[in-house]
Design an enzyme around this catalytic site. Structure first.
Site, PDB file in Angstrom:
ATOM      1  N   ASN A  15       0.817  -1.210   0.000  1.00 41.71           N
ATOM      2  CA  ASN A  15       0.000   0.000   0.000  1.00 41.71           C
ATOM      3  C   ASN A  15       0.848   1.257   0.000  1.00 41.71           C
ATOM      4  O   ASN A  15       1.993   1.254   0.459  1.00 41.71           O
ATOM      5  CB  ASN A  15      -0.881   0.067   1.268  1.00 41.71           C
ATOM      6  CG  ASN A  15      -1.946  -1.005   1.318  1.00 41.71           C
ATOM      7  OD1 ASN A  15      -2.455  -1.438   0.291  1.00 41.71           O
ATOM      8  ND2 ASN A  15      -2.283  -1.432   2.527  1.00 41.71           N
ATOM      9  N   GLY A  43       1.704  -1.041   3.785  1.00 46.68           N
ATOM     10  CA  GLY A  43       1.046  -2.328   3.590  1.00 46.68           C
ATOM     11  C   GLY A  43       1.701  -3.350   4.492  1.00 46.68           C
ATOM     12  O   GLY A  43       2.936  -3.417   4.575  1.00 46.68           O
ATOM     13  N   ASN A  47       5.636  -4.053   4.502  1.00 48.10           N
ATOM     14  CA  ASN A  47       6.374  -3.709   5.722  1.00 48.10           C
ATOM     15  C   ASN A  47       7.157  -4.906   6.243  1.00 48.10           C
ATOM     16  O   ASN A  47       8.318  -4.788   6.661  1.00 48.10           O
ATOM     17  CB  ASN A  47       5.417  -3.230   6.810  1.00 48.10           C
ATOM     18  CG  ASN A  47       4.746  -1.908   6.486  1.00 48.10           C
ATOM     19  OD1 ASN A  47       5.132  -1.202   5.549  1.00 48.10           O
ATOM     20  ND2 ASN A  47       3.727  -1.571   7.257  1.00 48.10           N
ATOM     21  N   ASP A 231       4.645  -5.221  12.328  1.00 45.63           N
ATOM     22  CA  ASP A 231       5.168  -5.916  11.159  1.00 45.63           C
ATOM     23  C   ASP A 231       6.649  -6.238  11.343  1.00 45.63           C
ATOM     24  O   ASP A 231       7.110  -7.331  10.989  1.00 45.63           O
ATOM     25  CB  ASP A 231       4.954  -5.066   9.904  1.00 45.63           C
ATOM     26  CG  ASP A 231       3.477  -4.822   9.630  1.00 45.63           C
ATOM     27  OD1 ASP A 231       2.681  -5.752   9.850  1.00 45.63           O
ATOM     28  OD2 ASP A 231       3.133  -3.708   9.193  1.00 45.63           O
ATOM     29  N   ASN A 255      10.844  -8.245  20.315  1.00 45.93           N
ATOM     30  CA  ASN A 255      10.448  -7.064  21.083  1.00 45.93           C
ATOM     31  C   ASN A 255      11.426  -5.913  20.859  1.00 45.93           C
ATOM     32  O   ASN A 255      11.024  -4.754  20.730  1.00 45.93           O
ATOM     33  CB  ASN A 255      10.392  -7.386  22.578  1.00 45.93           C
ATOM     34  CG  ASN A 255       9.209  -8.249  22.963  1.00 45.93           C
ATOM     35  OD1 ASN A 255       8.286  -8.439  22.178  1.00 45.93           O
ATOM     36  ND2 ASN A 255       9.240  -8.781  24.167  1.00 45.93           N
TER      37      ASN A 255
END
Length: 288
Positions: A15, A43, A47, A231, A255
């Site tokens: 996107n 998107g 990503n 993502d 993380n």
């Protein structure tokens, strides 16, 4: 030319992100002024592909863009990040667009106009059994099912946006990744073989058939934009697990990557190689 499969093959959305950054998110029917507009490649699929390429040096993208200027821009952004775009098709439909409002704390509201993403097909696409395939749900569920059926190797689903999932798909997944809201909205995940759940500032956890088997805290970070953080987490977790890290270490690494992504204004942030995060989390663990 290398015959090794890419670190991750992503089947998913591409996107253009139109991002309005405002002091706060509007309520229903409210107009807020004073926002700043930016355009970025985005998107969930793109990503994740870009994150995988930056973390591991290679990634393959299977997706669709329009034959418009936005589509060419998205292809250039993917290729510039090191993503193989040979299986990104160019269609007559417009390139997908996400309209995003981000507040001063990095929280967001997103409306997606899928465009070419809705017309993605896997016709002519082949998978190597050695590939690691990562899908999301911003492309049609039939496409995700087709990928799950046709790929014989490690298969991961980022079940976002949340929706009811066929039993066949859940049984096929080696790993499902969701945030806590999506986990609550998809009750069937409690029976899935392996599910990673993110909790924002509270870290992440791994569940086997609904039983928590590992968890890892997240570090405190200054939030700039949360759009691409999940993502980046997905790609990092997949790569860490495929490198053989145990669940807790893999979650900690993901993380750390997600934390760096949150602190970056882009949906496709710059990231260090995965080894940097592995070493960083090892050091953090040793001084605890």
């Amino acid at each position: 030319m290398s015959t090794r499969p890419p670190a991750v093959t992503v089947v998913g959305s591409i996107n253009l992100d139109l991002i309005a950054t405002a002091e706060r998110l509007p309520t229903a029917g409210e107009t807020i002024g004073g926002a700043v507009l930016s355009e970025q490649p985005g998107g969930k699929g793109a990503n994740q592909g870009v994150a995988a390429a930056r973390l591991a040096g290679s990634a393959r993208m299977i997706g669709a863009v329009g034959s418009d200027a936005h589509g060419q821009r998205m292809l250039s952004a993917l290729a510039g990040a090191g993503v193989d775009t040979a299986d990104v098709v160019v269609l007559s439909e417009p390139t997908g667009t996400a309209m995003i409002v981000v507040d001063r704390d990095g929280e967001n509201q997103i409306v997606v106009c899928p465009g070419a993403n809705s017309h993605l097909s896997l016709d002519g696409v082949e998978f190597d059994p050695e590939e690691t395939v990562l899908c999301q749900l911003e492309v049609g569920l039939p496409v995700v099912l087709a990928a799950a059926r046709r790929h014989a190797g490690y298969f991961v689903l980022n079940a976002a946006p949340a929706m009811d999932l066929p039993a066949e798909l859940l049984e096929r997944c080696d790993l499902v990744i969701v945030n806590e809201s999506e986990y609550a909205l998809i009750p069937a995940l409690a029976k899935a073989k392996l599910v990673a759940v993110t909790y924002g500032g509270d870290g992440s956890a791994m569940f086997e058939h609904g039983r928590k088997v590992a968890e890892a805290p997240s570090a405190a970070v200054a939030v700039a934009n949360t759009v691409g953080a999940g993502d980046a987490f997905c790609s990092a977790l997949v790569l860490a697990l495929r490198q053989g890290l145990d669940y807790a270490r893999a979650l900690a690494v993901a993380n750390a990557v997600g934390g760096d992504a949150v602190g970056h204004p882009s949906s496709q942030p710059d990231l260090a190689p995965l080894g940097y995060y592995v070493e960083r989390t090892a050091v953090a663990e040793s001084v605890r």
